[in-house]
Design an enzyme around this catalytic site. Structure first.
Site, short mmCIF file in Angstrom:
data_model
loop_
_atom_site.label_atom_id
_atom_site.label_comp_id
_atom_site.label_asym_id
_atom_site.label_seq_id
_atom_site.Cartn_x
_atom_site.Cartn_y
_atom_site.Cartn_z
N CYS A 147 -18.18 7.30 58.90
CA CYS A 147 -17.25 6.22 58.52
C CYS A 147 -16.29 5.84 59.64
O CYS A 147 -15.65 4.80 59.56
CB CYS A 147 -16.46 6.63 57.29
SG CYS A 147 -17.50 7.16 55.94
N HIS A 162 -9.84 3.42 55.91
CA HIS A 162 -11.23 3.49 55.46
C HIS A 162 -11.23 3.57 53.93
O HIS A 162 -10.45 4.31 53.33
CB HIS A 162 -11.90 4.72 56.06
CG HIS A 162 -13.23 5.03 55.44
ND1 HIS A 162 -14.19 4.07 55.25
CD2 HIS A 162 -13.74 6.18 54.93
CE1 HIS A 162 -15.24 4.62 54.67
NE2 HIS A 162 -15.00 5.89 54.46
N ASN A 201 -17.50 2.67 48.90
CA ASN A 201 -17.41 3.18 50.28
C ASN A 201 -18.58 2.63 51.09
O ASN A 201 -19.72 3.01 50.87
CB ASN A 201 -17.44 4.72 50.23
CG ASN A 201 -17.37 5.36 51.60
OD1 ASN A 201 -17.47 4.69 52.63
ND2 ASN A 201 -17.21 6.68 51.62
N1 ACO Z 1 -19.05 10.94 36.47
C1 ACO Z 1 -18.52 11.88 35.64
N2 ACO Z 1 -18.23 13.14 36.04
C2 ACO Z 1 -18.49 13.46 37.31
C3 ACO Z 1 -19.04 12.55 38.23
C4 ACO Z 1 -19.32 11.25 37.75
N3 ACO Z 1 -19.84 10.29 38.55
N4 ACO Z 1 -19.18 13.14 39.43
C5 ACO Z 1 -18.73 14.40 39.28
N5 ACO Z 1 -18.31 14.60 38.01
C6 ACO Z 1 -17.74 15.80 37.42
C7 ACO Z 1 -18.10 17.06 38.18
O1 ACO Z 1 -19.36 17.55 37.77
C8 ACO Z 1 -16.96 17.97 37.81
O2 ACO Z 1 -17.22 18.52 36.54
P1 ACO Z 1 -16.85 20.04 36.21
O3 ACO Z 1 -15.36 20.13 36.38
O4 ACO Z 1 -17.32 20.20 34.81
O5 ACO Z 1 -17.59 20.87 37.22
C9 ACO Z 1 -15.76 17.05 37.67
O6 ACO Z 1 -16.32 15.73 37.50
C10 ACO Z 1 -14.84 17.06 38.87
O7 ACO Z 1 -15.60 16.91 40.07
P2 ACO Z 1 -14.94 16.89 41.48
O8 ACO Z 1 -16.00 16.74 42.52
O9 ACO Z 1 -13.99 18.05 41.62
O10 ACO Z 1 -14.08 15.53 41.38
P3 ACO Z 1 -13.03 14.97 42.36
O11 ACO Z 1 -11.77 14.74 41.66
O12 ACO Z 1 -12.99 15.75 43.66
O13 ACO Z 1 -13.61 13.52 42.72
C11 ACO Z 1 -14.88 12.43 44.48
C12 ACO Z 1 -14.91 13.41 43.29
C13 ACO Z 1 -14.55 11.05 43.94
C14 ACO Z 1 -16.25 12.47 45.12
C15 ACO Z 1 -13.81 12.89 45.50
O14 ACO Z 1 -13.92 14.25 45.73
C16 ACO Z 1 -13.90 12.17 46.83
O15 ACO Z 1 -13.66 10.98 46.93
N6 ACO Z 1 -14.18 12.90 47.93
C17 ACO Z 1 -14.12 12.36 49.28
C18 ACO Z 1 -15.21 11.41 49.61
C19 ACO Z 1 -15.02 10.95 51.04
O16 ACO Z 1 -13.94 10.59 51.43
N7 ACO Z 1 -16.04 11.00 51.86
C20 ACO Z 1 -15.77 10.80 53.28
C21 ACO Z 1 -16.38 9.77 53.91
S1 ACO Z 1 -17.99 9.33 53.30
C22 ACO Z 1 -19.02 9.13 54.66
O17 ACO Z 1 -18.74 9.50 55.76
C23 ACO Z 1 -20.36 8.50 54.38
#
Ligand code: ACO
Length: 324
Positions: A112, A251, A281
């Site tokens: 990114c 970003h 994203n």
């Molecule tokens: N719908 C419903 N529930 C979901 C989903 C979904 N789409 N995805 C995950 N969950 C569940 C998980 O299974 C988990 O359940 P559990 O507690 O029973 O195990 C719960 O939701 C929480 O999951 P987390 O992964 O801890 O959720 P989080 O609050 O961290 O949000 C997210 C996830 C949105 C992916 C976040 O972590 C994020 O944005 N991370 C950074 C992404 C990023 O910036 N990437 C960098 C650049 S990308 C690139 O370079 C291509």
């Protein structure tokens, strides 16, 4: 001599896929996606479209906006994690399609952060005598997205943005920039197969190793820290603080990462440009798409100080501060 933006353009595919559409694919909900990420919908290409197709559209618009012709371009730098193929570079495909002269053309693999890395490289070329450098961020993440993995498939979208960087003796242009990377956590975000470590095989396809694998919550923590560091170090180099910024263009990965970054920088949210609700994203394309949209919406005026910060696979991060 400054490296300034002479023209900008962007392009996103027409097809809109909403969170409600995603609910039909995986066990998720509009509410979960919006509250956890800030995304409401994303654009997705059709099967016949490749990254160079999006890149060419954005580049054509940037060249037209700069008031120059393709033959005036002196280098092409393209940030992408989803090239048309591993080689030749997508930048070379763009060069050939747009009838650009035989000029240096290459891709950057910085996830990114690819577009901002590109701006940094373009600035050093400008200081070495180049003019009219095409810097593109183009991405079709949805073609390496596993649409059975709810933790990643709701996050990504497709698009491209491009700028023409020109020499400028006036006040506008890049004032300061900062770039960094830390490969030690590379496993947290990767596309495991398709390279020399795990070449394509029946096994690699069966194990879904050609798709994005991400440990979202771990990446989240690193992103918050790195986006802030990128912003802080860039501002330090320029000798200004966050309050002086007219517009922050981060970003567009997650609204919570953006809010945390803005808060630590003491930049109010009305000075932060956000469009991830519409596009998700789009990786290297996210900043140039947002910059172009901010300009079209009248959010940027002559003399404004704009800070762009990114974080991506690698991990890589960086910031670019420019005066419009
Ligand atoms: N719908 C419903 N529930 C979901 C989903 C979904 N789409 N995805 C995950 N969950 C569940 C998980 O299974 C988990 O359940 P559990 O507690 O029973 O195990 C719960 O939701 C929480 O999951 P987390 O992964 O801890 O959720 P989080 O609050 O961290 O949000 C997210 C996830 C949105 C992916 C976040 O972590 C994020 O944005 N991370 C950074 C992404 C990023 O910036 N990437 C960098 C650049 S990308 C690139 O370079 C291509």
């Amino acid at each position: 001599m400054k490296a300034a933006i002479g023209g900008i353009g962007s392009y996103v595919p027409e097809k809109v896929v909403t969170n409600f559409d995603m609910e039909k694919l995986v066990d998720t909900s509009d509410e979960w996606i919006r509250t956890r990420s800030g995304i409401s919908e994303r654009r997705i290409v059709d099967n016949n479209t490749a990254t160079s197709d999006l890149a060419c559209e954005a580049a054509k618009r940037a060249i037209a906006a700069a008031g120059i012709e393709a033959k005036n371009i002196e280098a092409i730098i393209l940030g992408t994690a989803t090239p048309d193929m591993l080689f030749p570079s997508t930048a070379c495909l763009v060069q050939s399609r747009l009838g650009i002269n035989k000029v240096m053309s290459f891709d950057i693999s910085a996830g990114c952060s690819g577009f901002l890395y590109g701006l940094g490289i373009a600035e050093s070329f400008i200081k070495n005598g180049f003019d009219n450098i095409l810097v593109i961020g183009a991405e079709i993440l949805t073609k390496i997205t596993d649409f059975t993995d709810r933790a990643t498939c709701v996050l990504f979208g497709d698009g491209a943005g491009a700028v023409v960087i020109k020499r400028n003796r006036g006040a506008s242009g890049i004032i300061a920039s900062y770039f960094s990377a830390d490969g030690s956590n590379w496993k947290l975000l990767q596309q495991p197969a398709g390279g020399s470590r795990i070449p394509a095989s029946i096994e690699s396809v069966k194990n879904r190793l050609h798709y994005i694998k991400m440990q979202g919550n771990e990446v989240f923590k690193l992103a918050v820290r790195a986006m802030y560091e990128a912003a802080e170090k860039t501002l330090q180099k320029a000798g200004i603080d966050g309050e002086a910024i007219d517009l922050l263009i981060p970003h567009q990965a997650n609204i919570r990462i953006i809010e945390a970054t803005a808060k630590r920088l003491k930049v109010p949210m009305d000075k932060v440009y956000i469009n991830l609700d519409k596009y998700g994203n789009t990786s290297a394309a996210s900043i140039p798409i947002a910059l172009n949209e901010a300009l079209e919406k009248g959010r940027i005026k002559k003399g404004d100080l704009i800070l762009m910060v990114a974080f991506g696979a690698g991990f890589t991060w960086g910031g670019v501060l420019l005066r419009w």
